[in-house]
Motif scaffolding. Structure first.
Motif, PDB file in Angstrom:
ATOM      1  N   ARG A   1       0.813  -1.222   0.000  1.00  0.00           N
ATOM      2  CA  ARG A   1       0.000   0.000   0.000  1.00  0.00           C
ATOM      3  C   ARG A   1       0.846   1.272   0.000  1.00  0.00           C
ATOM      4  NH1 ARG A   1      -4.714  -2.503   3.839  1.00  0.00           N
ATOM      5  NH2 ARG A   1      -5.350  -3.980   2.229  1.00  0.00           N
ATOM      6  N   GLU A   2       2.090   1.145   0.430  1.00  0.00           N
ATOM      7  CA  GLU A   2       3.011   2.295   0.374  1.00  0.00           C
ATOM      8  C   GLU A   2       3.441   2.572  -1.072  1.00  0.00           C
ATOM      9  OE1 GLU A   2       4.374   4.243   3.095  1.00  0.00           O
ATOM     10  OE2 GLU A   2       2.593   3.329   3.994  1.00  0.00           O
TER      11      GLU A   2
ATOM     12  N   PHE B   1       0.323   3.665  -4.946  1.00  0.00           N
ATOM     13  CA  PHE B   1      -0.014   4.955  -5.568  1.00  0.00           C
ATOM     14  C   PHE B   1       1.153   5.543  -6.362  1.00  0.00           C
ATOM     15  CE2 PHE B   1      -3.296   4.617  -2.372  1.00  0.00           C
ATOM     16  CZ  PHE B   1      -4.413   5.004  -3.096  1.00  0.00           C
ATOM     17  N   LEU B   2       2.292   4.855  -6.332  1.00  0.00           N
ATOM     18  CA  LEU B   2       3.443   5.347  -7.108  1.00  0.00           C
ATOM     19  C   LEU B   2       3.537   4.509  -8.374  1.00  0.00           C
ATOM     20  CD1 LEU B   2       5.941   5.793  -4.140  1.00  0.00           C
ATOM     21  CD2 LEU B   2       4.585   7.553  -5.259  1.00  0.00           C
TER      22      LEU B   2
ATOM     23  N   ARG C   1       3.493   6.043 -11.767  1.00  0.00           N
ATOM     24  CA  ARG C   1       3.925   6.716 -13.006  1.00  0.00           C
ATOM     25  C   ARG C   1       5.390   6.424 -13.249  1.00  0.00           C
ATOM     26  NH1 ARG C   1       2.646  12.792 -13.232  1.00  0.00           N
ATOM     27  NH2 ARG C   1       3.332  12.440 -15.379  1.00  0.00           N
ATOM     28  N   GLU C   2       5.799   6.646 -14.475  1.00  0.00           N
ATOM     29  CA  GLU C   2       7.167   6.304 -14.893  1.00  0.00           C
ATOM     30  C   GLU C   2       8.210   6.934 -13.954  1.00  0.00           C
ATOM     31  OE1 GLU C   2       7.929   7.385 -18.924  1.00  0.00           O
ATOM     32  OE2 GLU C   2      10.052   6.873 -18.722  1.00  0.00           O
TER      33      GLU C   2
ATOM     34  N   GLU D   1       8.759   6.255 -10.819  1.00  0.00           N
ATOM     35  CA  GLU D   1       8.407   6.370  -9.403  1.00  0.00           C
ATOM     36  C   GLU D   1       8.780   5.127  -8.600  1.00  0.00           C
ATOM     37  OE1 GLU D   1       4.804   9.613 -10.047  1.00  0.00           O
ATOM     38  OE2 GLU D   1       4.286   7.614  -9.327  1.00  0.00           O
ATOM     39  N   LEU D   2       8.867   3.985  -9.268  1.00  0.00           N
ATOM     40  CA  LEU D   2       9.273   2.756  -8.575  1.00  0.00           C
ATOM     41  C   LEU D   2      10.512   2.193  -9.250  1.00  0.00           C
ATOM     42  CD1 LEU D   2       5.940   0.768  -7.967  1.00  0.00           C
ATOM     43  CD2 LEU D   2       7.208   2.185  -6.351  1.00  0.00           C
TER      44      LEU D   2
ATOM     45  N   LEU E   1      -7.458  -2.100  -4.487  1.00  0.00           N
ATOM     46  CA  LEU E   1      -6.920  -0.751  -4.228  1.00  0.00           C
ATOM     47  C   LEU E   1      -6.149  -0.250  -5.447  1.00  0.00           C
ATOM     48  CD1 LEU E   1      -6.580   1.474  -2.057  1.00  0.00           C
ATOM     49  CD2 LEU E   1      -4.446   0.373  -1.388  1.00  0.00           C
TER      50      LEU E   1
ATOM     51  N   GLU F   1      -8.420   1.157  -8.011  1.00  0.00           N
ATOM     52  CA  GLU F   1      -8.844   2.526  -7.674  1.00  0.00           C
ATOM     53  C   GLU F   1      -7.726   3.529  -7.982  1.00  0.00           C
ATOM     54  OE1 GLU F   1     -11.945   1.516  -4.032  1.00  0.00           O
ATOM     55  OE2 GLU F   1      -9.966   2.293  -3.549  1.00  0.00           O
TER      56      GLU F   1
ATOM     57  N   GLN G   1      -7.654   4.213 -11.631  1.00  0.00           N
ATOM     58  CA  GLN G   1      -8.761   5.110 -11.963  1.00  0.00           C
ATOM     59  C   GLN G   1      -8.396   6.555 -11.605  1.00  0.00           C
ATOM     60  OE1 GLN G   1     -11.223   3.800 -13.588  1.00  0.00           O
ATOM     61  NE2 GLN G   1     -12.182   5.797 -13.865  1.00  0.00           N
ATOM     62  N   LEU G   2      -7.779   6.717 -10.419  1.00  0.00           N
ATOM     63  CA  LEU G   2      -7.353   8.049  -9.977  1.00  0.00           C
ATOM     64  C   LEU G   2      -6.381   8.656 -10.986  1.00  0.00           C
ATOM     65  CD1 LEU G   2      -6.929  10.337  -7.797  1.00  0.00           C
ATOM     66  CD2 LEU G   2      -5.047   8.947  -6.950  1.00  0.00           C
ATOM     67  N   MET G   3      -5.414   7.846 -11.442  1.00  0.00           N
ATOM     68  CA  MET G   3      -4.413   8.370 -12.373  1.00  0.00           C
ATOM     69  C   MET G   3      -5.069   8.819 -13.681  1.00  0.00           C
ATOM     70  SD  MET G   3      -2.042   8.229 -10.311  1.00  0.00           S
ATOM     71  CE  MET G   3      -0.837   9.096 -11.259  1.00  0.00           C
TER      72      MET G   3
ATOM     73  N   ARG H   1       4.400  17.402  -9.808  1.00  0.00           N
ATOM     74  CA  ARG H   1       4.505  16.098 -10.455  1.00  0.00           C
ATOM     75  C   ARG H   1       3.270  15.776 -11.300  1.00  0.00           C
ATOM     76  NH1 ARG H   1       6.902  12.269 -13.150  1.00  0.00           N
ATOM     77  NH2 ARG H   1       6.399  10.146 -12.570  1.00  0.00           N
TER      78      ARG H   1
ATOM     79  N   ILE I   1      10.356  13.099 -11.083  1.00  0.00           N
ATOM     80  CA  ILE I   1      10.604  13.038  -9.635  1.00  0.00           C
ATOM     81  C   ILE I   1      11.882  13.804  -9.280  1.00  0.00           C
ATOM     82  CG2 ILE I   1      11.257  11.443  -7.760  1.00  0.00           C
ATOM     83  CD1 ILE I   1       8.340  11.196  -8.272  1.00  0.00           C
TER      84      ILE I   1
ATOM     85  N   LYS J   1       8.589  11.166  -2.954  1.00  0.00           N
ATOM     86  CA  LYS J   1       7.700  10.010  -3.182  1.00  0.00           C
ATOM     87  C   LYS J   1       6.705   9.848  -2.027  1.00  0.00           C
ATOM     88  CE  LYS J   1      10.836   7.330  -6.081  1.00  0.00           C
ATOM     89  NZ  LYS J   1      11.594   6.081  -6.200  1.00  0.00           N
TER      90      LYS J   1
ATOM     91  N   HIS K   1       2.743  10.040  -2.509  1.00  0.00           N
ATOM     92  CA  HIS K   1       1.902   8.907  -2.108  1.00  0.00           C
ATOM     93  C   HIS K   1       0.755   9.392  -1.211  1.00  0.00           C
ATOM     94  CE1 HIS K   1       0.807   5.117  -0.139  1.00  0.00           C
ATOM     95  NE2 HIS K   1       1.019   5.731   1.006  1.00  0.00           N
TER      96      HIS K   1
ATOM     97  N   ARG L   1      -1.816  11.520  -3.236  1.00  0.00           N
ATOM     98  CA  ARG L   1      -2.680  10.728  -4.136  1.00  0.00           C
ATOM     99  C   ARG L   1      -3.671   9.884  -3.333  1.00  0.00           C
ATOM    100  NH1 ARG L   1       2.021   8.599  -8.215  1.00  0.00           N
ATOM    101  NH2 ARG L   1       2.273  10.509  -9.432  1.00  0.00           N
TER     102      ARG L   1
END
Lengths: 233, 197
Positions: free
Chosen positions: A7-8, A11-12, A14-15, A17-18, A39, A42, A45-47, B150, B157, B172, B176, B179
């Motif tokens: 869950r951390e 939400f990351l 996009r290109e 971010e991870l 989750l 969702e 969908q938010l993005m 962002r 980033i 980040k 997080h 969002r």
């Protein structure tokens, strides 16, 4: 990877971010966890909604006017800087020890006076704001705009905050007279001094009570409305 | 960084800035023309108010003019400009909030759920401002700034980190949290769509 960790990261997405490792571990976790997968749906969908908001570029109306305002303000800044320089050889006057002492005392005294004046102005503005709050109750800044003549906008073409200070005092308009408050007008001057004085064709200004009479006169001429200073201030 | 508002390359901007440093005011005017759209876009998206955004843009370019000599040509001009606009926008927001608190007319912290249909129907500045205000109104300034840079300005980033002075990890984390909050505002309507009463 456990659900907390997932869950951390969910939400990351996009290109950039991870890391590749984080993406891989998240993917593996989602294969086995229905809750985190829901989750993630969702989050996707938010993005999509955020992509839509990002695609709407704010429209800058009349960019040429903004450019001219910026260049005028920069030119004024340049003028201020070129007039404020001390001739270097003036410092030679203070080269002897007794004169240095006099000079230091003068500078310290002026600094103390400045601090006291600033504190007085701050107290005056704070107490004014408290009284405004009591007097105006639930009225909003927008409603207050109708309390003063529209042509005052021409005097303060830019900063809304400065305008609202004037509008606030404008609420005291009586019998065709705007009663301005010394602390408030000084604060407004601090905010938009350059722009105001350019509009009024005044080459330079000093903030504080000494110049208030001049400011009042100029405002009166520009707005064609009688302007007085609140005697209670 | 978002390329939509500027038609002048980074290299040309650096050349113009160098000329402006040597006292060429027409070069400075060209920099303003080329980048004021970007600065306005960031300030507007952060403040959700056209006039406040214009005030910030004007002040930002006066700061650029005052500190021309501080510009580092090895870095992107827009990153420097964004940093100045960001600081001024945060100050402007704080000042606005302080005044609204004093006048007891605060409407900034709206936490009602948002109908995604409102997002689809955005066409003008006013609608865009209303949606952004509702999405970000109750975010702390740092989260709001990171999110704006962002997700609305489309900075990378690394660029967000450079503009804000935060570490990449902190960017980040803030992203997080922002969002996650947006999701909470949008999800009730999504659920209603899936499970109508």
């Amino acid at each position: 990877m456990n659900c907390h960790e997932s869950r951390e990261l969910i939400f990351l997405m996009r290109e950039g971010e991870l890391t590749a490792d984080e993406s891989g571990r998240l993917r593996n976790h989602l294969r086995t966890c229905a809750e985190c997968t829901a989750l993630q749906t969702e989050a996707v969908q938010l993005m999509k909604h955020l992509n839509r908001i990002r695609s709407v570029e704010p429209a800058l109306s009349d960019p040429e006017t903004l450019t001219s305002e910026i260049l005028s303000a920069a030119a004024l800044e340049q003028q201020k800087r070129s007039h404020s320089g001390f001739p270097k050889n003036i410092l030679n006057v203070f080269s002897t020890r007794p004169l240095r002492l006099v000079y230091s005392t003068f500078v310290l005294g002026a600094a103390a006076l400045f601090v006291i004046q600033q504190l007085e102005t701050a107290q005056s503005v704070d107490s004014l704001e408290r009284r405004m709050m009591i007097r105006q109750g639930g009225r909003t800044g927008i409603q207050m705009e109708y309390a003063v003549p529209a042509n005052i906008m021409n005097v303060f073409p830019r900063s809304r905050e400065a305008q609202s200070y004037l509008y606030d005092t404008g609420a005291q308009q009586k019998n065709g007279t705007i009663v301005l408050n010394a602390g408030t007008i000084a604060r407004a001057m601090d905010l938009v001094g350059d722009v105001v004085f350019r509009s009024l064709n005044i080459p330079s200004y000093e903030t504080g009570r000494k110049s208030l009479e001049t400011i009042m006169e100029q405002l009166q001429q520009a707005t064609r409305v009688r302007v007085t200073i609140n005697p209670k201030e | 960084m978002n390329p939509r508002s500027t038609r002048v390359s980074d290299k040309e901007i650096v050349n113009l800035m160098n000329a402006a440093c040597r006292g060429d005011s027409s070069a400075f005017a060209a920099v303003v023309r080329a980048t004021q759209g970007l600065a306005f876009s960031l300030a507007f998206r952060f403040l959700s108010d056209e006039e406040d955004a214009k005030d910030v843009v004007q002040e930002a370019f006066v700061n650029v003019w005052k500190h021309l000599a501080d510009f580092d040509p090895s870095k992107k001009f827009t990153t420097w400009l964004y940093a100045i606009v960001s600081n001024l926008s945060v100050d402007s927001l704080r000042s606005r909030k302080r005044r609204r608190t004093l006048l007891a007319a605060g409407s900034e912290n709206r936490t009602d759920p948002i109908d995604p249909a409102d997002i689809e129907s955005i066409h003008a500045n006013a609608e865009l401002a209303a949606i952004i205000r509702r999405l970000t109104g109750d975010l702390p300034p740092t989260q709001k700034l990171v999110f704006t840079l962002r997700d609305l300005q489309d900075c990378s980033i690394a660029e967000v980190a450079e503009v804000t002075g935060l570490s990449v990890g902190s960017v980040k984390t803030n992203l997080h949290l922002a969002r996650k909050r947006m999701k909470e505002l949008l999800t009730p309507y999504e659920h209603m769509k899936e499970h109508p009463a």
